[in-house]
Design an enzyme around this catalytic site. Sequence first.
Site, mmCIF file in Angstrom:
data_model
loop_
_atom_site.group_PDB
_atom_site.id
_atom_site.type_symbol
_atom_site.label_atom_id
_atom_site.label_comp_id
_atom_site.label_asym_id
_atom_site.label_seq_id
_atom_site.Cartn_x
_atom_site.Cartn_y
_atom_site.Cartn_z
ATOM 1 C CD GLU A 8 34.809 56.800 13.683
ATOM 2 O OE1 GLU A 8 34.519 57.389 14.742
ATOM 3 O OE2 GLU A 8 34.813 57.368 12.576
ATOM 4 C CG ASN A 64 42.014 60.250 12.248
ATOM 5 O OD1 ASN A 64 42.876 59.503 11.800
ATOM 6 N ND2 ASN A 64 40.757 60.196 11.858
ATOM 7 C CG ASP A 85 42.980 57.261 5.634
ATOM 8 O OD1 ASP A 85 41.952 57.461 6.318
ATOM 9 O OD2 ASP A 85 43.353 58.006 4.703
ATOM 10 C CG ASP A 120 32.849 53.623 16.499
ATOM 11 O OD1 ASP A 120 32.495 54.285 15.505
ATOM 12 O OD2 ASP A 120 33.563 54.078 17.413
#
Length: 315
Positions: free
Chosen positions: A226, A191, A200, A183
Amino acid sequence: MKILIADDSPTPRLLLKRELERLGHECLVAEDGLQAWETFQGSGVDAVISDWMMPGLDGDELCRRVRADPDAPYAYFVLLTSLDDKRHVVAGMEAGADDYLTKPFGHEDLETRLIAAARVSALHRQITAQQAELQRLNQMLFDDSRRDSLTGLGNRRSQDEELQTLVQRSERYGDCFCVALFDVDRFKAFNDSAGHLAGDGVLRTVAATLASECRGGDAVFRYGGEEMLLVMPAQTLETALIAANRMRSAIEALGVPHPGLDPGGTVTVSAGVASFEPGRGDDVESLLARADAALYEAKEGGRNRVEVGARATSL
């Protein structure tokens, strides 16, 4: 066209070769049926003009072998017969011949067969090319249906198929295998600070690093969001822990800036490792649950680390 001539009679063979070359065709010549069969294999000829009666291998048997060759493109097959051998025509057609010529034959008779041969051969090659293209497109669709569009990793469908295959193999042969659930640490903060497009990009970078660092036989899948799952066949918990830590270190070494952290902060990952052990009543769901629990411990323990999940409990 490229045409194979099979005739054990020297003079008719030479005359036919000259006429075909005069018409602009390339000729391969065989003096008997066996030589014709050897010459045909791998030659890619467009047409075969074969005498009926030949030493070693008659024309109808040569035709059967030509038709049975799975690697050869379709070759238009013309059988040569004498006036009193027309009874062989039906047998030749049943063997796979496309047409026949009765000896002696004129130039117009030969050219008529060659026109038909060119059309039929071209049609078969077109069909073969279309089939190959269709197979390629179907394979692309199959691959795309099992690939995550963002990261290029396998998706959940391909992951589930891989895990079920490994479970069946493990139960049959007694081999253990391991998974590591990765993770991206503090990904929401990334983000929020850098935007989803940059996020991304981070996911693609992490995915590419995991894929490049895994050994042959291992596979990486996008588990969701993620999170990414590394599947490691024939590994123990101890060796899987080493592999997962190597990958964690490789991602940390990239030094990708994390704008959501203090200055100098970089993107890192945490991971939870779990093993599937046959004969202990284990299944995929419980395996992934143990990996997820170990991942949670890694997060709670400070992130940028790998934890090992509990072993399966025997029923």
